[in-house]
Design a protein around this motif. Structure first.
Motif, short mmCIF file in Angstrom:
data_model
loop_
_atom_site.label_atom_id
_atom_site.label_comp_id
_atom_site.label_asym_id
_atom_site.label_seq_id
_atom_site.Cartn_x
_atom_site.Cartn_y
_atom_site.Cartn_z
N UNK A 203 0.86 -1.18 0.00
CA UNK A 203 0.00 0.00 0.00
C UNK A 203 0.90 1.23 0.00
N UNK A 204 1.01 1.95 -1.11
CA UNK A 204 1.85 3.15 -1.14
C UNK A 204 1.35 4.19 -0.14
N UNK A 205 2.29 4.73 0.65
CA UNK A 205 1.92 5.72 1.66
C UNK A 205 2.63 7.05 1.48
N UNK A 206 3.67 7.08 0.68
CA UNK A 206 4.45 8.30 0.51
C UNK A 206 4.63 8.59 -0.97
N UNK A 207 5.11 9.80 -1.28
CA UNK A 207 5.42 10.14 -2.67
C UNK A 207 6.48 9.18 -3.22
N UNK A 208 7.43 8.82 -2.35
CA UNK A 208 8.48 7.91 -2.78
C UNK A 208 7.95 6.54 -3.15
N UNK A 209 6.85 6.13 -2.51
CA UNK A 209 6.25 4.83 -2.81
C UNK A 209 5.47 4.83 -4.12
N UNK A 210 5.16 6.01 -4.64
CA UNK A 210 4.10 6.16 -5.64
C UNK A 210 4.35 5.40 -6.94
N UNK A 211 5.60 5.23 -7.34
CA UNK A 211 5.87 4.54 -8.60
C UNK A 211 6.60 3.21 -8.41
#
Length: 250
Positions: free
Chosen positions: A76-84
């Motif tokens: 589950x992406x939680x941050x901008x860094x996780x987004x891609x």
């Protein structure tokens, strides 16, 4: 010998190739990539393949947090860094992911230490945004045999600090194209900046040239087709704000 140091390419093959070409024109014969080969950008496969080719010719490579996330993306992406991270994971082959996963967290090359984030707890990915973080990095590097210079990425800015034992930390002015002699009597810490996603309001790619014989460090800025890189992000269906970021250097 001139060592070209690139960091935070972030799947931007246009920025990466522009820096590599610029460095070779200025005599670079060895290359170091300080992590975050992927993440955010539209061309992770091309960038990883270029990195693999450099590695096969003796380049020095280390792992960044986005490389780590591309191998093991968060459910589950939680941050901008996780987004891609999930998208990048799907683009890469199993062999590409094994290559990224096998990269070391740090690498010492003579008196030079290469690390993506900081010599202080590198696996926690701390940012060197301020003097306190720089001092923590200096303290960790001082405990390592023969390390005098530390080159890091992660913060997407070009900065230079130095220190001598108990003296106060010094922050040095950085001007692209004006080499700084790294006095071996001092400890040095340089954040190399981002070849693929500058964040100082200037879209030109960042990297640095280091002369291992004279100890001269020369920060560089390189114009490249950032509009093409931004369009590739849009065409890939990635978030539009990532394209805009390249266009304005933020």
């Amino acid at each position: 010998m001139k060592l070209a140091v690139l960091s935070d390419i972030h799947a931007n093959i246009q920025g990466m190739d522009a820096c590599l070409r610029h460095a070779r024109e200025r005599g670079a014969r060895q290359f170091a990539l300080l992590g975050d080969l992927v993440g955010y950008g539209a061309d992770p496969v091309a960038v990883v393949q270029r990195a693999q080719d450099l590695a096969s010719h003796g380049a020095l490579l280390i792992k960044g947090n986005h490389d780590d996330m591309a191998v093991n993306p968060p459910a589950v992406p939680r941050t901008l860094g996780d987004s891609t991270a999930g998208w990048t994971h799907a683009q890469l082959s199993a062999g590409h992911r094994r290559f990224l996963d096998a990269l070391p967290m740090t690498l010492q090359h003579g008196s030079l230490l290469l690390v993506h984030a900081s010599a202080d707890e590198p696996a926690s990915w701390p940012y060197i945004y301020d003097d306190d973080a720089a001092l923590d990095c200096f303290a960790a590097a001082a405990a390592m045999p023969n390390v005098r210079q530390v080159f890091v990425g992660h913060v997407h800015h070009q900065t230079l600090f130095s220190k001598v034992q108990r003296e106060a930390l010094q922050k040095h002015k950085v001007t692209a194209g004006e080499p700084v002699m790294l006095d071996p009597a001092r400890q040095w810490l340089a954040t190399i900046g981002s070849a693929g996603q500058p964040r100082d309001g200037n879209p030109h790619a960042m990297y640095a040239l280091y002369d291992t014989e004279s100890c001269a460090l020369d920060f560089q800025r390189v114009a490249y087709d950032h509009v093409h890189a931004a369009d590739a992000i849009r065409q890939a269906g990635l978030p539009i704000w990532l394209a805009h970021r390249l266009e304005v250097g933020r």
